[in-house]
Design a protein around this motif. Structure first.
Motif, PDB file in Angstrom:
ATOM      1  N   ALA A  30      13.979  -2.035   4.926  1.00  0.00           N
ATOM      2  CA  ALA A  30      14.020  -3.214   5.799  1.00  0.00           C
ATOM      3  C   ALA A  30      12.970  -3.185   6.901  1.00  0.00           C
ATOM      4  O   ALA A  30      12.449  -4.233   7.297  1.00  0.00           O
ATOM      5  CB  ALA A  30      15.416  -3.347   6.413  1.00  0.00           C
ATOM      6  N   ASP A  31      12.634  -1.988   7.406  1.00  0.00           N
ATOM      7  CA  ASP A  31      11.683  -1.884   8.515  1.00  0.00           C
ATOM      8  C   ASP A  31      10.272  -1.540   8.058  1.00  0.00           C
ATOM      9  O   ASP A  31       9.395  -1.288   8.889  1.00  0.00           O
ATOM     10  CB  ASP A  31      12.162  -0.831   9.512  1.00  0.00           C
ATOM     11  N   ASP A  32      10.051  -1.538   6.748  1.00  0.00           N
ATOM     12  CA  ASP A  32       8.778  -1.110   6.184  1.00  0.00           C
ATOM     13  C   ASP A  32       7.894  -2.279   5.793  1.00  0.00           C
ATOM     14  O   ASP A  32       8.350  -3.421   5.631  1.00  0.00           O
ATOM     15  CB  ASP A  32       9.008  -0.278   4.912  1.00  0.00           C
ATOM     16  N   ILE A  33       6.610  -1.950   5.593  1.00  0.00           N
ATOM     17  CA  ILE A  33       5.718  -2.834   4.855  1.00  0.00           C
ATOM     18  C   ILE A  33       5.201  -2.063   3.644  1.00  0.00           C
ATOM     19  O   ILE A  33       5.115  -0.832   3.655  1.00  0.00           O
ATOM     20  CB  ILE A  33       4.535  -3.336   5.716  1.00  0.00           C
ATOM     21  N   LEU A  34       4.892  -2.797   2.590  1.00  0.00           N
ATOM     22  CA  LEU A  34       4.312  -2.221   1.376  1.00  0.00           C
ATOM     23  C   LEU A  34       2.823  -2.541   1.392  1.00  0.00           C
ATOM     24  O   LEU A  34       2.434  -3.705   1.538  1.00  0.00           O
ATOM     25  CB  LEU A  34       4.983  -2.811   0.136  1.00  0.00           C
ATOM     26  N   VAL A  35       2.000  -1.501   1.237  1.00  0.00           N
ATOM     27  CA  VAL A  35       0.554  -1.641   1.393  1.00  0.00           C
ATOM     28  C   VAL A  35      -0.152  -1.232   0.108  1.00  0.00           C
ATOM     29  O   VAL A  35       0.150  -0.184  -0.478  1.00  0.00           O
ATOM     30  CB  VAL A  35       0.054  -0.771   2.565  1.00  0.00           C
ATOM     31  N   ALA A  36      -1.092  -2.065  -0.323  1.00  0.00           N
ATOM     32  CA  ALA A  36      -2.024  -1.672  -1.375  1.00  0.00           C
ATOM     33  C   ALA A  36      -3.134  -0.885  -0.696  1.00  0.00           C
ATOM     34  O   ALA A  36      -3.837  -1.400   0.169  1.00  0.00           O
ATOM     35  CB  ALA A  36      -2.588  -2.907  -2.077  1.00  0.00           C
ATOM     36  N   VAL A  37      -3.284   0.380  -1.083  1.00  0.00           N
ATOM     37  CA  VAL A  37      -4.216   1.278  -0.411  1.00  0.00           C
ATOM     38  C   VAL A  37      -5.638   0.998  -0.891  1.00  0.00           C
ATOM     39  O   VAL A  37      -5.943   1.125  -2.074  1.00  0.00           O
ATOM     40  CB  VAL A  37      -3.838   2.749  -0.660  1.00  0.00           C
ATOM     41  N   TYR A  38      -6.501   0.632   0.054  1.00  0.00           N
ATOM     42  CA  TYR A  38      -7.911   0.341  -0.260  1.00  0.00           C
ATOM     43  C   TYR A  38      -8.834   1.478   0.158  1.00  0.00           C
ATOM     44  O   TYR A  38      -9.877   1.696  -0.452  1.00  0.00           O
ATOM     45  CB  TYR A  38      -8.352  -0.946   0.448  1.00  0.00           C
ATOM     46  N   GLY A  39      -8.522   2.161   1.235  1.00  0.00           N
ATOM     47  CA  GLY A  39      -9.331   3.272   1.712  1.00  0.00           C
ATOM     48  C   GLY A  39      -8.440   4.322   2.333  1.00  0.00           C
ATOM     49  O   GLY A  39      -7.370   4.005   2.868  1.00  0.00           O
ATOM     50  N   LEU A  40      -8.828   5.582   2.237  1.00  0.00           N
ATOM     51  CA  LEU A  40      -8.031   6.657   2.819  1.00  0.00           C
ATOM     52  C   LEU A  40      -8.946   7.809   3.197  1.00  0.00           C
ATOM     53  O   LEU A  40     -10.030   7.976   2.636  1.00  0.00           O
ATOM     54  CB  LEU A  40      -6.948   7.126   1.845  1.00  0.00           C
ATOM     55  N   VAL A 331     -13.882  10.522   3.499  1.00  0.00           N
ATOM     56  CA  VAL A 331     -13.186   9.302   3.099  1.00  0.00           C
ATOM     57  C   VAL A 331     -13.347   9.069   1.604  1.00  0.00           C
ATOM     58  O   VAL A 331     -14.373   9.416   1.004  1.00  0.00           O
ATOM     59  CB  VAL A 331     -13.740   8.093   3.882  1.00  0.00           C
ATOM     60  N   LEU A 332     -12.297   8.490   1.003  1.00  0.00           N
ATOM     61  CA  LEU A 332     -12.333   8.072  -0.399  1.00  0.00           C
ATOM     62  C   LEU A 332     -11.882   6.624  -0.506  1.00  0.00           C
ATOM     63  O   LEU A 332     -11.147   6.128   0.346  1.00  0.00           O
ATOM     64  CB  LEU A 332     -11.411   8.944  -1.257  1.00  0.00           C
ATOM     65  N   ASP A 333     -12.307   5.974  -1.571  1.00  0.00           N
ATOM     66  CA  ASP A 333     -11.799   4.629  -1.886  1.00  0.00           C
ATOM     67  C   ASP A 333     -10.457   4.749  -2.578  1.00  0.00           C
ATOM     68  O   ASP A 333     -10.278   5.607  -3.460  1.00  0.00           O
ATOM     69  CB  ASP A 333     -12.769   3.889  -2.820  1.00  0.00           C
TER      70      ASP A 333
END
Length: 339
Positions: A30-40, A331-333
């Protein structure tokens, strides 16, 4: 979903230390967001957990706590983000990491990423800038009017690179950085360090050559146990010492007593790990950092882009970090990064 994970705590030169895997998509709370990871990006904490914390039998551990991506889902309680928002964050070390296609994170720990940076550039910053911000403005209680001197040991790494910028741009401190190689010394100068000395040589004589007999504040980022005695001698009476590393030997804090030197630990994951009432402050700090970046006051600390997220590329990143020779951030994509 695609991910990179590990099942055993193995030396990084072992091909099984990190593996390309498929795992279930994370569950949105409920308190989260779901993220598509683009960079890390990759941090020393990733290597420490891989080395020290073996997953339960038959399970995979997924590392990675520096993310830039796009929101693709929001929990029922989340009002500040919507699908399509570009965000960045460091997340929580006691939850699954983001070396994966999708990632869930407590929305309080997140802000919109800087518009002026691409995803890879943005991913270099959250964890280290949060650490640096908390160290300077919460642990050491510095302000925009703070004067004096700040000594940063091991300043060419990710946290040091953030500390130099924040201290130079947001306080009136003189910043003294330690770095040992010509390229790392140039890196910290380019970020704004006023004076650079070599931490492989005695500190006090080098400072004395520049007329510096003591420092008001110290941010000890690495090998604190090796430098502790000399730092205690260098810090002025009623000065402050902050550290972030894991000293391999006990520190004799009695050395700080006569000068009434205060000792401060900074661990960026404290708020998320203990679900503190002020956990939302990390989202606010990141928003300020994003605005300062878009204003051209702060800049990314990305030093090397290692390509897409694969087990081989992540093993390389861990290997480089374990060599203790990395300048700035690696960093990686992510799997979702645009072509």
């Amino acid at each position: 979903m695609k991910a990179v994970g590990y099942q055993q705590s193995l030396p990084i030169d072992n091909n099984q230390a990190l593996l390309d895997i498929e795992i279930a998509e994370p569950t949105l709370q409920a308190d989260d967001i779901l993220v598509a990871v683009y960079g890390l990006s990759v941090n020393p904490v990733d290597t420490k957990i891989r080395q020290r914390k073996q997953p339960a039998a038959g399970e995979f551990g997924v590392l990675g706590w520096d993310v830039a991506g796009v929101v693709i889902g929001v929990g029922d309680n989340v009002m500040d983000f919507k699908e399509g928002d570009e965000v960045w964050y460091a997340g929580a070390v006691d939850r699954a990491g983001a070396n994966a296609q999708y990632h869930v994170v407590d929305a309080r720990l997140v802000s919109r990423k800087p518009h002026s940076l691409n995803f890879a550039q943005a991913a270099a910053m959250p964890l280290t800038f949060l650490t640096a911000w908390e160290l300077l403005f919460e642990r050491l209680a510095l302000t925009a009017d703070t004067t004096g001197s700040l000594l940063i040991t091991g300043a060419a790494g990710g946290v040091g690179s953030a500390l130099i910028q924040l201290a130079k741009q947001l306080t009136k401190l003189t910043v003294i950085a330690t770095a040992s190689r010509p390229e790392s010394q140039q890196w910290v100068r380019d970020l704004g360090a006023d004076l650079v000395i070599n931490h492989h040589q005695p500190l006090a004589p080098q400072l004395a050559q520049h007329g510096v007999t003591g420092v008001d504040y110290v941010a000890s980022l690495t090998h604190t146990d090796q430098h502790f005695t000399s730092l205690a001698e260098l810090i002025v009476p009623q000065g402050k010492l902050a550290l972030i590393d894991d000293p391999s030997e006990l520190l004799d804090i009695r050395l700080l007593k006569q000068k009434s030197i205060s000792l401060h630990w900074e661990f960026m994951f404290t708020r998320s790990m203990f679900n503190t009432a002020d956990a939302y402050v990390q989202g606010q700090i990141l928003q300020q950092i994003a605005e300062l970046t878009d204003a051209g006051i702060l800049k990314t600390t990305l030093s090397e882009h290692l390509g897409p997220l694969t087990a081989a590329n992540l093993r390389l990143a861990h290997s480089l970090l374990e060599s203790h020779q990395v300048i700035g951030k690696l960093v990686l994509d992510g799997f979702n990064a645009p072509d």
